[in-house]
Design a protein around this motif. Structure first.
Motif, PDB file in Angstrom:
ATOM      1  N   GLN A 123       4.431 -12.060  -9.579  1.00 39.90           N
ATOM      2  CA  GLN A 123       3.838 -11.723 -10.968  1.00 39.90           C
ATOM      3  C   GLN A 123       2.349 -11.083 -10.779  1.00 39.90           C
ATOM      4  OE1 GLN A 123       4.563 -14.705  -9.805  1.00 39.90           O
ATOM      5  NE2 GLN A 123       3.175 -16.102  -9.881  1.00 39.90           N
ATOM      6  N   SER A 124       1.778 -10.985  -9.338  1.00 39.25           N
ATOM      7  CA  SER A 124       0.587 -10.446  -8.980  1.00 39.25           C
ATOM      8  C   SER A 124       0.730  -8.828  -8.579  1.00 39.25           C
ATOM      9  CB  SER A 124      -0.067 -11.135  -8.015  1.00 39.25           C
ATOM     10  OG  SER A 124      -0.201 -12.414  -8.523  1.00 39.25           O
ATOM     11  N   PHE A 125       2.075  -8.604  -8.425  1.00 36.60           N
ATOM     12  CA  PHE A 125       2.246  -7.397  -7.878  1.00 36.60           C
ATOM     13  C   PHE A 125       1.900  -6.002  -8.074  1.00 36.60           C
ATOM     14  CE2 PHE A 125       5.784  -3.845  -7.492  1.00 36.60           C
ATOM     15  CZ  PHE A 125       5.394  -3.491  -6.532  1.00 36.60           C
TER      16      PHE A 125
ATOM     17  N   GLU B  11      -9.755  -9.388  -2.675  1.00 33.95           N
ATOM     18  CA  GLU B  11     -11.176  -9.037  -2.868  1.00 33.95           C
ATOM     19  C   GLU B  11     -11.394  -7.754  -2.123  1.00 33.95           C
ATOM     20  OE1 GLU B  11     -11.260 -11.948   0.551  1.00 33.95           O
ATOM     21  OE2 GLU B  11     -10.781 -12.289  -1.685  1.00 33.95           O
ATOM     22  N   ASP B  12     -10.425  -7.552  -1.085  1.00 30.09           N
ATOM     23  CA  ASP B  12     -10.486  -6.145  -0.068  1.00 30.09           C
ATOM     24  C   ASP B  12     -10.058  -5.007  -1.009  1.00 30.09           C
ATOM     25  OD1 ASP B  12     -11.467  -7.733   1.988  1.00 30.09           O
ATOM     26  OD2 ASP B  12      -9.312  -8.066   2.428  1.00 30.09           O
ATOM     27  N   ASP B  13     -10.593  -3.732  -0.639  1.00 30.23           N
ATOM     28  CA  ASP B  13     -10.182  -2.420  -1.000  1.00 30.23           C
ATOM     29  C   ASP B  13      -8.782  -2.281  -0.264  1.00 30.23           C
ATOM     30  OD1 ASP B  13      -9.712   0.078  -2.119  1.00 30.23           O
ATOM     31  OD2 ASP B  13     -11.696   0.762  -1.562  1.00 30.23           O
ATOM     32  N   LEU B  14      -7.674  -2.069  -1.083  1.00 26.17           N
ATOM     33  CA  LEU B  14      -6.593  -1.754  -0.479  1.00 26.17           C
ATOM     34  C   LEU B  14      -6.381  -0.329  -0.078  1.00 26.17           C
ATOM     35  CD1 LEU B  14      -3.460  -2.435   0.447  1.00 26.17           C
ATOM     36  CD2 LEU B  14      -2.992  -1.562  -2.031  1.00 26.17           C
ATOM     37  N   SER B  15      -7.123   0.455  -0.561  1.00 24.66           N
ATOM     38  CA  SER B  15      -7.016   2.144  -0.267  1.00 24.66           C
ATOM     39  C   SER B  15      -7.914   2.308   1.166  1.00 24.66           C
ATOM     40  CB  SER B  15      -7.817   2.847  -1.114  1.00 24.66           C
ATOM     41  OG  SER B  15      -8.916   2.178  -1.543  1.00 24.66           O
ATOM     42  N   GLU B  16      -8.890   1.303   1.506  1.00 26.16           N
ATOM     43  CA  GLU B  16      -9.324   1.363   2.912  1.00 26.16           C
ATOM     44  C   GLU B  16      -8.640   0.545   3.963  1.00 26.16           C
ATOM     45  OE1 GLU B  16     -13.719  -0.343   2.811  1.00 26.16           O
ATOM     46  OE2 GLU B  16     -14.135   1.138   0.959  1.00 26.16           O
ATOM     47  N   LYS B  17      -8.293  -0.350   3.676  1.00 27.45           N
ATOM     48  CA  LYS B  17      -7.307  -1.260   4.497  1.00 27.45           C
ATOM     49  C   LYS B  17      -5.968  -0.535   4.948  1.00 27.45           C
ATOM     50  CE  LYS B  17      -9.416  -4.888   4.618  1.00 27.45           C
ATOM     51  NZ  LYS B  17     -10.172  -6.012   5.790  1.00 27.45           N
ATOM     52  N   VAL B  18      -5.394   0.595   4.125  1.00 26.44           N
ATOM     53  CA  VAL B  18      -4.175   0.962   4.489  1.00 26.44           C
ATOM     54  C   VAL B  18      -4.430   2.412   5.192  1.00 26.44           C
ATOM     55  CG1 VAL B  18      -2.962   0.046   2.757  1.00 26.44           C
ATOM     56  CG2 VAL B  18      -3.761   2.385   2.436  1.00 26.44           C
ATOM     57  N   ILE B  19      -5.643   2.940   5.265  1.00 25.07           N
ATOM     58  CA  ILE B  19      -6.058   3.957   6.342  1.00 25.07           C
ATOM     59  C   ILE B  19      -5.373   3.810   7.739  1.00 25.07           C
ATOM     60  CG2 ILE B  19      -7.816   5.333   7.252  1.00 25.07           C
ATOM     61  CD1 ILE B  19      -9.379   4.860   4.760  1.00 25.07           C
ATOM     62  N   GLY B  20      -4.514   4.839   8.091  1.00 33.95           N
ATOM     63  CA  GLY B  20      -4.170   4.697   9.402  1.00 33.95           C
ATOM     64  C   GLY B  20      -2.980   3.576   9.759  1.00 33.95           C
ATOM     65  N   ALA B  21      -2.664   2.895   8.439  1.00 35.01           N
ATOM     66  CA  ALA B  21      -1.454   1.758   8.689  1.00 35.01           C
ATOM     67  C   ALA B  21      -0.204   2.938   8.755  1.00 35.01           C
ATOM     68  CB  ALA B  21      -1.471   0.807   7.614  1.00 35.01           C
ATOM     69  N   ASP B  22       0.821   2.412   9.581  1.00 37.11           N
ATOM     70  CA  ASP B  22       2.110   2.924   9.571  1.00 37.11           C
ATOM     71  C   ASP B  22       3.125   2.316   8.600  1.00 37.11           C
ATOM     72  OD1 ASP B  22       1.629   4.653  12.110  1.00 37.11           O
ATOM     73  OD2 ASP B  22       1.618   2.533  13.082  1.00 37.11           O
ATOM     74  N   ALA B  23       2.862   0.724   8.398  1.00 38.00           N
ATOM     75  CA  ALA B  23       3.616   0.065   7.345  1.00 38.00           C
ATOM     76  C   ALA B  23       2.535  -0.757   6.738  1.00 38.00           C
ATOM     77  CB  ALA B  23       4.714  -0.811   8.412  1.00 38.00           C
ATOM     78  N   VAL B  24       3.067  -1.042   5.536  1.00 41.13           N
ATOM     79  CA  VAL B  24       2.376  -1.973   4.695  1.00 41.13           C
ATOM     80  C   VAL B  24       3.490  -3.159   4.227  1.00 41.13           C
ATOM     81  CG1 VAL B  24       1.264  -2.272   2.599  1.00 41.13           C
ATOM     82  CG2 VAL B  24       1.011  -0.020   3.808  1.00 41.13           C
ATOM     83  N   VAL B  25       3.146  -4.412   4.417  1.00 46.84           N
ATOM     84  CA  VAL B  25       3.743  -5.537   4.064  1.00 46.84           C
ATOM     85  C   VAL B  25       3.156  -5.920   2.834  1.00 46.84           C
ATOM     86  CG1 VAL B  25       4.348  -7.897   4.638  1.00 46.84           C
ATOM     87  CG2 VAL B  25       4.386  -6.069   6.382  1.00 46.84           C
ATOM     88  N   ILE B  26       3.903  -5.966   1.791  1.00 49.27           N
ATOM     89  CA  ILE B  26       3.452  -6.540   0.488  1.00 49.27           C
ATOM     90  C   ILE B  26       3.872  -7.971   0.200  1.00 49.27           C
ATOM     91  CG2 ILE B  26       3.654  -6.422  -2.024  1.00 49.27           C
ATOM     92  CD1 ILE B  26       2.424  -3.839  -0.789  1.00 49.27           C
ATOM     93  N   ALA B  27       2.879  -8.969   0.408  1.00 53.92           N
ATOM     94  CA  ALA B  27       3.203 -10.475   0.695  1.00 53.92           C
ATOM     95  C   ALA B  27       2.516 -11.200  -0.460  1.00 53.92           C
ATOM     96  CB  ALA B  27       2.744 -11.011   2.082  1.00 53.92           C
ATOM     97  N   VAL B  28       2.529 -10.573  -1.798  1.00 57.98           N
ATOM     98  CA  VAL B  28       2.022 -11.183  -2.966  1.00 57.98           C
ATOM     99  C   VAL B  28       2.871 -11.984  -3.684  1.00 57.98           C
ATOM    100  CG1 VAL B  28      -0.104  -9.552  -2.880  1.00 57.98           C
ATOM    101  CG2 VAL B  28       1.878  -8.964  -4.266  1.00 57.98           C
ATOM    102  N   LYS B  29       2.546 -12.752  -4.621  1.00 49.83           N
ATOM    103  CA  LYS B  29       3.590 -13.293  -5.700  1.00 49.83           C
ATOM    104  C   LYS B  29       3.862 -12.184  -6.399  1.00 49.83           C
ATOM    105  CE  LYS B  29       1.633 -18.038  -5.483  1.00 49.83           C
ATOM    106  NZ  LYS B  29       2.284 -18.016  -4.176  1.00 49.83           N
TER     107      LYS B  29
END
Length: 155
Positions: A53-55, A33-51
């Motif tokens: 088929q949802s990628f 339910e979160d907005d990824l574009s907002e959550k990654v602001i200022g992040a140095d790394a992003v861990v993709i931990a989804v199934k």
């Protein structure tokens, strides 16, 4: 200290979130339910931990170009991750559930665009929940997945 965004807060994503937080990293979670574009602001790394088929559904709307992307998705190649997310700095990791108690074994592979200092950061991240080993060939990640990722479940 690095700021890391965890995309997908299921069993593995939440366990990684908790381990990184205990390890002193600044961590932010991003769920459906979160907005990824907002959550990654200022992040140095992003861990993709989804199934896997949802990628593809997470790829739209967020600019991850230039970000270090760490994928724990089984069977999703570096090439496909680059195509969907736009970042060329991709690390495929196969941790296992013992990471919950700091006893994971994580094999990992980095694309050619990942810098040496970023590889050092990967080691720091993975050591926060167990041991790690870098492999030279992306195909080895699939072998590690079969043994390390699924092995504890069979045991």
């Amino acid at each position: 200290m690095m700021k890391i965004c965890i995309v997908g807060l299921g069993n593995m994503g939440q366990s990684i979130y908790d381990a990184l937080e205990r390890g002193g990293f600044e961590v932010v979670g991003c769920d459906k339910e979160d907005d990824l574009s907002e959550k990654v602001i200022g992040a140095d790394a992003v861990v993709i931990a989804v199934k896997p088929q949802s990628f593809e559904s997470i790829g739209s709307g967020a600019d991850l170009s230039g970000k270090l992307v760490i994928s724990i998705m089984a069977g999703v190649s570096v090439e496909k991750i680059i195509k969907v997310l736009g970042s060329k700095k991709i690390v495929r990791v196969m941790p296992n559930l013992p990471l919950q108690v700091g006893a994971a074994f994580s094999g990992w592979y980095a694309s050619d665009d990942v810098l040496n200092e970023e590889k050092d950061a990967i080691v720091d991240i993975l050591m926060s929940f167990g041991t790690e080993v870098e492999v030279d060939n992306e195909d080895d990640i699939d072998k590690i997945t079969a043994l390390s990722g699924s092995g504890p479940a069979y045991y």
